[in-house]
Write a protein that holds these residues in place. Structure first.
Motif, PDB file in Angstrom:
ATOM      1  N   PHE A 157       0.840  -1.211   0.000  1.00  0.00           N
ATOM      2  CA  PHE A 157       0.000   0.000   0.000  1.00  0.00           C
ATOM      3  C   PHE A 157       0.874   1.259   0.000  1.00  0.00           C
ATOM      4  O   PHE A 157       0.583   2.224  -0.684  1.00  0.00           O
ATOM      5  CB  PHE A 157      -0.897   0.054   1.251  1.00  0.00           C
ATOM      6  N   ARG A 207      -5.042   3.894  -0.808  1.00  0.00           N
ATOM      7  CA  ARG A 207      -5.646   4.273   0.464  1.00  0.00           C
ATOM      8  C   ARG A 207      -6.394   3.081   1.064  1.00  0.00           C
ATOM      9  O   ARG A 207      -6.918   2.256   0.335  1.00  0.00           O
ATOM     10  CB  ARG A 207      -6.583   5.463   0.251  1.00  0.00           C
ATOM     11  N   PHE A 208      -6.410   2.984   2.396  1.00  0.00           N
ATOM     12  CA  PHE A 208      -6.999   1.785   3.001  1.00  0.00           C
ATOM     13  C   PHE A 208      -7.513   2.025   4.416  1.00  0.00           C
ATOM     14  O   PHE A 208      -7.155   2.995   5.075  1.00  0.00           O
ATOM     15  CB  PHE A 208      -5.976   0.641   2.998  1.00  0.00           C
ATOM     16  N   LEU A 209      -8.404   1.119   4.852  1.00  0.00           N
ATOM     17  CA  LEU A 209      -8.884   1.095   6.231  1.00  0.00           C
ATOM     18  C   LEU A 209      -8.384  -0.183   6.889  1.00  0.00           C
ATOM     19  O   LEU A 209      -8.342  -1.230   6.254  1.00  0.00           O
ATOM     20  CB  LEU A 209     -10.422   1.078   6.290  1.00  0.00           C
ATOM     21  N   GLY A 212      -1.405   8.572   8.499  1.00  0.00           N
ATOM     22  CA  GLY A 212      -2.659   7.905   8.833  1.00  0.00           C
ATOM     23  C   GLY A 212      -3.195   8.421  10.147  1.00  0.00           C
ATOM     24  O   GLY A 212      -2.679   9.399  10.705  1.00  0.00           O
ATOM     25  N   GLN A 260      -3.658   8.728   4.311  1.00  0.00           N
ATOM     26  CA  GLN A 260      -3.743   7.562   3.421  1.00  0.00           C
ATOM     27  C   GLN A 260      -4.538   6.427   4.049  1.00  0.00           C
ATOM     28  O   GLN A 260      -5.112   5.606   3.337  1.00  0.00           O
ATOM     29  CB  GLN A 260      -2.322   7.086   3.075  1.00  0.00           C
ATOM     30  N   TYR A 261      -4.569   6.392   5.392  1.00  0.00           N
ATOM     31  CA  TYR A 261      -5.282   5.283   6.012  1.00  0.00           C
ATOM     32  C   TYR A 261      -5.864   5.655   7.373  1.00  0.00           C
ATOM     33  O   TYR A 261      -5.457   6.634   7.997  1.00  0.00           O
ATOM     34  CB  TYR A 261      -4.355   4.070   6.160  1.00  0.00           C
ATOM     35  N   ILE A 300     -10.784   2.576  -1.951  1.00  0.00           N
ATOM     36  CA  ILE A 300      -9.962   2.053  -0.863  1.00  0.00           C
ATOM     37  C   ILE A 300      -9.887   0.524  -0.864  1.00  0.00           C
ATOM     38  O   ILE A 300     -10.699  -0.146  -1.500  1.00  0.00           O
ATOM     39  CB  ILE A 300     -10.491   2.473   0.535  1.00  0.00           C
TER      40      ILE A 300
END
Ligand code: ZN
Ligand code: ZN
Lengths: 425, 181
Positions: A285, A291-293, A318, A341-342, A358
């Motif tokens: 990533f 982008r992420f959760l 983040g 980003q997260y 995401i």
């Protein structure tokens, strides 16, 4: 006077009831007539009050309930200022909703996450407004309401509306359109000609009973109710089976792509040390700027997971967020605005919140807090964008887990139906 | 450091402005004890307990307040009353709720036509108001040490008026305590 139309107020018996006002008992048997529950706090002299709906202001055995008829004093000249197009499947559902309104029935829309249900609602809301109907759009979750509000504001920019929830600052006004948490419906009585309950399955704790009471209380005798859900509860599914509830089924997302499948990876005790597989994914990533959760089971996991990631990837920005976080709205907004980003989060972001493009990782997906439906909802955060209709959803678990498998099955089943309608991976 | 008359926090040990005025008016000072400052947390508690009427919350401070009252060792404990109207709307006296379990005597009542909650008046008006209370019946308090109890101490108006009545019945000394000020 206007501000009382369709409202239900608590009034002390000791004070005079104004003329021409309907007054009714606050408790029948021992059941609170505002919320339908039987949970009491004691008062001196054998009096008592309802604990279940205390947050809305106390109802006690010293009170009566006053209600005010809803006269529908609206002009009906509302304009739908949305000029998007419904897909063919959305149009089918939308027509069924118009029929629901004209036949004043109860109807469930069982639509996958990202099916575009808000857009499907626009025609029926518009139709109801032009008939001078009063409409409430409610959800058990305040996030869902906050996410819906700007979209309805855009679609019905000329229509007066009010947003009601526990933390709201806006004062109540008489409007044709009401957006509110389900709880707030306890302040209305026979007020709405059309009541829409979004994310009906997300009702916390007190269960369906209080929700059912709130809806029954706030709708007019002759009215239509629309329930929306991606993951209906067993009770709702039973009602569908018994055909006491008509249903629209929409297994395909608005962009015609299937739901992302839920992948799993078996890992060691991740609270002691973040698993290598997991860190490798984060590394990817950070390189691709994806982008992420990251979902974690407990509030107490947030900081340690966040700090471990930060230590390994200091250049990647983040944050972490939980339900009672005083900066919750701000952090979610930062994620929306792509300032970070997260986000490391608890289940609060499982629904209602959309971040385009995401990916999602779930640590401890086998733990109790993640129900089957919660996992389906979390997977539904991914692939919401037309430009990136798929994505990665990965559950890190310590053991093979029945509930995770059930969530995978639920997604597979919906995709099977979606494929029949021409859905693509 | 605090005011000698009422315990209000200040930078010296002299009488605060309010207590000075009570003394000028010829009152015997109450030597008031307040358990807590009326800060944000206390305001929230009062909002929930008294104004939203969550009577279950009375237990929260019951223990500390009862202990303090016992230490003060008075002959008779007298809570500040609420009006009849409050009893049939709020349904409880917030002060007697706080000291539930303690032996007290309800010697006072709010005179008819008086509103017992005075939040709607500002400080100055409150200090000038006339006697809001009356005795439930004539009693002799000859030689007795009395402790008045209230939920919140603001200017002292409520408590000094109550004390006047008790001194008229022959009380030897009247002190007071509240949960907060
Ligand atoms: Zn209730
Ligand atoms: Zn003082």
């Amino acid at each position: 006077m206007k501000s009382y139309y369709g409202r239900q107020l608590v009034h002390a018996k000791a004070n005079k009831v104004p003329e021409n006002i309907i007054s009714s008992a606050a408790f029948i048997g021992n059941v609170c007539q505002r919320c339908g529950q039987n949970v009491h706090g004691k008062l001196p002299n054998d009096h008592f009050y309802c604990r279940a709906c205390l947050a809305l202001g106390r109802v006690s055995s010293l009170d009566v309930l006053l209600s005010f008829p809803e006269p529908n004093h609206f002009d009906g000249n509302d304009i739908l200022s949305w000029n998007g197009q419904l897909t063919q499947q959305q149009k089918v559902v939308s027509d069924e909703l118009l029929e629901t309104l004209s036949r004043q029935r109860e109807h469930l829309v069982w639509a996958v996450t990202g099916a575009g249900k808000t857009e499907m609602l626009f025609p029926v809301i518009h139709q109801a407004l032009s008939q001078q109907y009063r409409i409430a759009i409610v959800s058990p979750r305040v996030d869902v309401i906050l996410e819906l509000t700007p979209r309805l504001q855009q679609a019905f920019s000329q229509t007066d509306k009010v947003v009601l929830h526990g933390a709201q600052t806006e004062e109540y006004r008489y409007t044709p359109l009401v957006l509110a948490t389900t709880h707030q419906m306890l302040r209305f009585k026979s007020a709405f000609d059309l009541l829409i309950v979004d994310e009906v399955d997300s009702f916390p704790y007190a269960g369906d009973q209080m929700l059912a009471h709130a809806v029954k209380n706030a709708r007019k005798i002759n009215s239509a109710v629309i329930y929306l859900s991606a993951t209906p509860t067993k009770t709702l599914q039973q009602q569908v089976k018994r055909q006491s509830l008509t249903t629209s089924y929409l297994p395909l997302r608005f962009h015609q792509h299937l739901l992302p499948v839920l992948k799993t990876a078996i890992v060691g005790p991740w609270r002691k040390k973040l698993p290598l597989k997991f860190l490798r994914q984060i590394k990817q990533f950070s390189q691709t700027k994806r982008r992420f959760l990251i979902f974690v089971p407990k509030v107490s996991d947030l900081v340690s997971v966040y700090q471990n990631i930060k230590k390994d990837f200091p250049d990647m920005f983040g944050d972490h967020v939980y339900a009672g976080d005083p900066k919750r709205q701000e952090k979610v907004q930062n994620m929306r605005d792509q300032m970070i980003q997260y986000l490391v989060t608890t289940t609060i972001l499982e629904r209602g919140v959309t971040f385009p493009g995401i990916d999602v990782l779930i640590l401890g997906a086998d733990e109790k807090i993640f129900s089957e439906n919660a996992l389906v909802q979390i997977a539904g955060r991914v692939g919401r964008n037309k430009d990136r209709p798929t994505g990665l959803v990965k559950a890190y678990i310590q053991h093979t887990n029945f509930k995770v498998m059930a969530a995978q099955r639920q997604i597979r089943q919906m995709n099977k139906r979606g494929r029949r309608l021409g859905g693509r991976v | 450091m605090g005011c000698l008359g009422c315990g209000r926090q200040q930078t010296n040990n002299q009488l605060c402005h309010d207590c000075y005025r009570w003394q000028q008016k010829g009152k015997k000072l109450l030597n008031h004890t307040a358990l807590y400052q009326y800060n944000d947390a206390m305001r929230q508690f009062m909002q929930q307990y008294k104004f939203n009427g969550d009577y279950d919350l009375r237990v929260i401070f019951n223990c500390v307040l009862s202990q303090k009252i016992n230490i003060l060792n008075a002959d008779i404990i007298v809570p500040i009353p609420v009006s009849d109207h409050t009893m049939v709307t709020r349904g409880f006296n917030q002060t007697t709720g706080l000291i539930e379990g303690i032996q007290y005597e309800q010697l006072l009542k709010v005179s008819a036509g008086q509103k017992s909650h005075q939040s709607q008046f500002n400080r100055k008006i409150r200090m000038m108001r006339k006697q809001p209370f009356m005795l439930i019946e004539q009693v002799s308090l000859e030689g007795k040490e009395i402790l008045l109890v209230d939920d919140v101490y603001t200017t002292g108006n409520t408590l000094y008026h109550a004390a006047d009545l008790l001194y008229e019945c022959g009380a030897k000394n009247v002190k007071s305590i509240s949960l907060s000020r």
